[in-house]
Design a protein around this motif. Structure first.
Motif, short mmCIF file in Angstrom:
data_model
loop_
_atom_site.label_atom_id
_atom_site.label_comp_id
_atom_site.label_asym_id
_atom_site.label_seq_id
_atom_site.Cartn_x
_atom_site.Cartn_y
_atom_site.Cartn_z
N ASP A 70 -0.11 0.62 -5.18
CA ASP A 70 0.28 1.88 -4.53
C ASP A 70 1.72 1.85 -4.04
O ASP A 70 2.35 2.90 -3.87
CB ASP A 70 -0.65 2.16 -3.34
CG ASP A 70 -2.02 2.64 -3.78
OD1 ASP A 70 -2.18 3.00 -4.95
OD2 ASP A 70 -2.94 2.65 -2.93
N THR A 71 2.26 0.67 -3.77
CA THR A 71 3.64 0.57 -3.29
C THR A 71 4.62 0.96 -4.39
O THR A 71 5.73 1.41 -4.11
CB THR A 71 3.93 -0.88 -2.82
OG1 THR A 71 2.82 -1.33 -2.05
CG2 THR A 71 5.19 -0.93 -1.97
N ALA A 72 4.20 0.83 -5.64
CA ALA A 72 5.03 1.23 -6.78
C ALA A 72 4.81 2.67 -7.19
O ALA A 72 5.73 3.34 -7.66
CB ALA A 72 4.74 0.31 -7.97
N GLY A 73 3.59 3.16 -7.01
CA GLY A 73 3.30 4.54 -7.39
C GLY A 73 1.86 4.86 -7.08
O GLY A 73 0.94 4.17 -7.52
N LEU A 74 1.65 5.91 -6.30
CA LEU A 74 0.31 6.28 -5.84
C LEU A 74 -0.27 7.33 -6.77
O LEU A 74 0.29 8.41 -6.94
CB LEU A 74 0.39 6.81 -4.40
CG LEU A 74 -0.92 7.20 -3.72
CD1 LEU A 74 -1.86 6.02 -3.65
CD2 LEU A 74 -0.61 7.70 -2.30
N ILE A 75 -1.40 7.02 -7.39
CA ILE A 75 -2.01 7.93 -8.34
C ILE A 75 -3.01 8.85 -7.64
O ILE A 75 -3.70 8.45 -6.71
CB ILE A 75 -2.69 7.16 -9.50
CG1 ILE A 75 -2.93 8.07 -10.69
CG2 ILE A 75 -3.98 6.49 -9.06
CD1 ILE A 75 -3.20 7.32 -11.99
N THR A 76 -3.04 10.12 -8.05
CA THR A 76 -3.93 11.08 -7.41
C THR A 76 -5.38 10.79 -7.79
O THR A 76 -5.67 10.41 -8.92
CB THR A 76 -3.58 12.51 -7.83
OG1 THR A 76 -3.77 12.64 -9.23
CG2 THR A 76 -2.15 12.85 -7.49
N PRO A 77 -6.31 11.00 -6.86
CA PRO A 77 -7.72 10.74 -7.17
C PRO A 77 -8.25 11.57 -8.34
O PRO A 77 -9.16 11.13 -9.04
CB PRO A 77 -8.43 11.13 -5.86
CG PRO A 77 -7.41 10.97 -4.80
CD PRO A 77 -6.11 11.37 -5.45
N LEU A 78 -7.69 12.76 -8.55
CA LEU A 78 -8.19 13.62 -9.61
C LEU A 78 -7.83 13.15 -11.00
O LEU A 78 -8.43 13.56 -11.97
CB LEU A 78 -7.66 15.05 -9.42
CG LEU A 78 -8.55 15.98 -8.61
CD1 LEU A 78 -7.83 17.25 -8.24
CD2 LEU A 78 -9.82 16.30 -9.37
N CYS A 79 -6.83 12.32 -11.11
CA CYS A 79 -6.41 11.93 -12.46
C CYS A 79 -6.03 10.46 -12.53
O CYS A 79 -4.96 10.11 -12.99
CB CYS A 79 -5.26 12.79 -12.94
SG CYS A 79 -5.15 12.82 -14.75
N GLY A 80 -6.92 9.63 -12.07
CA GLY A 80 -6.63 8.22 -12.19
C GLY A 80 -7.52 7.40 -11.29
O GLY A 80 -8.25 7.93 -10.47
N GLY A 122 0.77 -1.23 0.00
CA GLY A 122 0.00 0.00 0.00
C GLY A 122 0.81 1.28 0.00
O GLY A 122 1.97 1.33 -0.43
N LYS A 123 0.16 2.33 0.49
CA LYS A 123 0.73 3.69 0.39
C LYS A 123 2.01 3.85 1.20
O LYS A 123 2.93 4.57 0.81
CB LYS A 123 -0.31 4.71 0.87
CG LYS A 123 -1.58 4.73 0.01
CD LYS A 123 -2.64 5.64 0.63
CE LYS A 123 -3.90 5.68 -0.21
NZ LYS A 123 -4.56 4.36 -0.33
N ASN A 124 2.06 3.22 2.34
CA ASN A 124 3.28 3.26 3.15
C ASN A 124 3.30 2.02 4.04
O ASN A 124 2.27 1.40 4.29
CB ASN A 124 3.37 4.54 3.99
CG ASN A 124 2.09 4.85 4.75
OD1 ASN A 124 1.41 3.94 5.23
ND2 ASN A 124 1.75 6.12 4.87
N GLY A 125 4.48 1.67 4.51
CA GLY A 125 4.60 0.48 5.34
C GLY A 125 5.93 0.47 6.06
O GLY A 125 6.85 1.25 5.75
N VAL A 126 6.05 -0.45 7.00
CA VAL A 126 7.26 -0.53 7.80
C VAL A 126 8.48 -0.85 6.94
O VAL A 126 9.60 -0.40 7.23
CB VAL A 126 7.09 -1.58 8.92
CG1 VAL A 126 6.89 -2.97 8.35
CG2 VAL A 126 8.27 -1.56 9.88
N LEU A 127 8.28 -1.57 5.84
CA LEU A 127 9.41 -1.92 4.97
C LEU A 127 10.00 -0.71 4.26
O LEU A 127 11.17 -0.71 3.90
CB LEU A 127 8.99 -2.96 3.94
CG LEU A 127 9.14 -4.43 4.31
CD1 LEU A 127 8.75 -5.30 3.14
CD2 LEU A 127 10.56 -4.74 4.75
#
Length: 371
Positions: free
Chosen positions: A272-282, A148-153
């Motif tokens: 999301d761990t590879a790239g988080l897309i903004t809600p406005l454009c994706g 996901g968006k962030n994690g301990v790793l």
């Protein structure tokens, strides 16, 4: 049989687990919670994934999911624009979808280890050693990061995006209200925007992206909603007239939309761990599903020999991921800068109203191509 460990059981992790298990890999999936559970998500799924999900049997068939074909956007003061969605999509909660996919993964042969957080991953002599927070040790030939968006790793791997501010929070409610079930709406407020879309069981998802500083200043989510979100008359009406299904919202704190490295210490990142897309454009749900398809296909193509073609696998995955998502992520970050404040959201809305071609172009960028 080659063993693949997947860290994280969201859409990217679960779709990968299903497909890789069907390809006769031994799959271990680690999820820090226990299914089913709610998570912060817009819960609007673009039709770009529909054919793929139906072909693969990845959608529940015992629900009548709302079909979304219209889009509305509003500025802080209440100016709004409504337009058709050419591709459209449907509403589905993560509570339902993730649980269905987890059961599908188990039936396909994956082992799902719940209530387990992986805190360390070491790559030693072409093998991975994984350690959980509680001390268990696991081994795998390949590791996928889908947490996901962030994690301990992220901290353990010293990922570059952590060197920058993480200014955003995400908050999600499920509500019952009188709202069109064929419309997805995005309402601006100072510092963010809030989406509403119909999901199953006559409910709606109400999910917003806001600023950590506003939450800190207000002291609570409820007070921030009163002080910041309700300035927009659309949001004021929704919050004051809705029946809130759950006692408390789901909240995720401290994340950003900074670019991320796709591969870290030979761990293949997805969703999301590879790239988080903004809600406005994706559409983050669709992107997670598509990235899982790309990754699982690429793994299958590079695993025919006794030894992994790790270099070829990583190069091929990088090329495919960049070709599919890199521009979409860039456009999303640029588009976001025009919204989330009183003046910029009003100006952007006026431009869209006066230029239907541009408005359609922006909307086109919120949906990928069917695959």
């Amino acid at each position: 049989m080659k063993k693949i460990a997947i860290i994280g059981g969201g859409l990217a992790g679960l779709v990968s687990a299903v497909r890789l298990s069907r390809m006769n890999f031994e799959v271990l999936l680690f999820e820090k919670r226990q299914y089913p559970f709610h998570k912060v998500c817009g819960e609007y799924l673009s039709n770009e994934v529909l054919d793929f999900m139906n072909r693969e049997g990845l959608l529940p068939t015992n629900y009548d999911f709302p079909q979304i074909n219209k889009f509305q956007i509003s500025a802080l003061a209440g100016q709004s624009l409504t337009m058709p969605l050419d591709l459209g999509g449907f509403g589905i909660s993560r509570f339902v979808l993730d649980d269905f996919l987890a059961n599908n993964a188990r039936e396909s042969g994956a082992q799902i280890i719940e209530n387990t957080s992986i805190s360390e991953v070491a790559f030693i002599e072409n093998q991975f050693e994984l350690k959980s927070i509680s001390g268990e040790v696991y081994h795998a030939d390949l590791v996928i990061g889908a947490y996901g968006k962030n994690g301990v790793l992220d901290k353990k791997l010293e990922r570059n995006h952590l060197n920058y501010e993480a200014p955003f929070i995400g908050v999600k409610h499920h509500i019952k209200t009188d709202f069109p079930r064929d419309l997805v709406a995005l309402h601006n407020f100072e510092g963010g925007y809030c989406g509403i879309v119909a999901i199953e069981n006559d409910q709606f998802n109400l999910c917003y992206l806001g600023r950590r500083e506003d939450l800190k200043r207000a002291g609570s989510v409820e007070e921030m909603e009163a002080q910041v979100l309700k300035v927009n008359p659309f949001l004021k009406s929704i919050f004051e007239n809705a029946e809130f299904v759950h006692e408390k919202p789901v909240v995720i704190n401290a994340f950003s939309f900074r670019p991320k490295k796709l591969i870290e210490n030979h761990i293949l990142m997805s969703g999301d761990t590879a790239g988080l897309i903004t809600p406005l454009c994706g559409n983050g749900m669709a992107m997670a599903i598509h990235s899982a398809k790309i990754l699982s296909d690429t793994i299958a193509e590079h695993a025919s020999s006794e030894q992994w073609d790790r270099q070829g696998l990583e190069a091929a995955y990088t090329a495919r991921w960049n070709a599919t998502f890199k521009r979409r992520l860039w456009v999303g970050r640029k588009t976001q800068s025009f919204f989330g404040s009183k003046w910029s959201s009003k100006a952007a809305l006026l431009v869209m109203q006066r230029s239907p071609w541009l408005a359609k172009k922006i909307m086109k960028n919120t949906h990928g191509k069917p695959f």
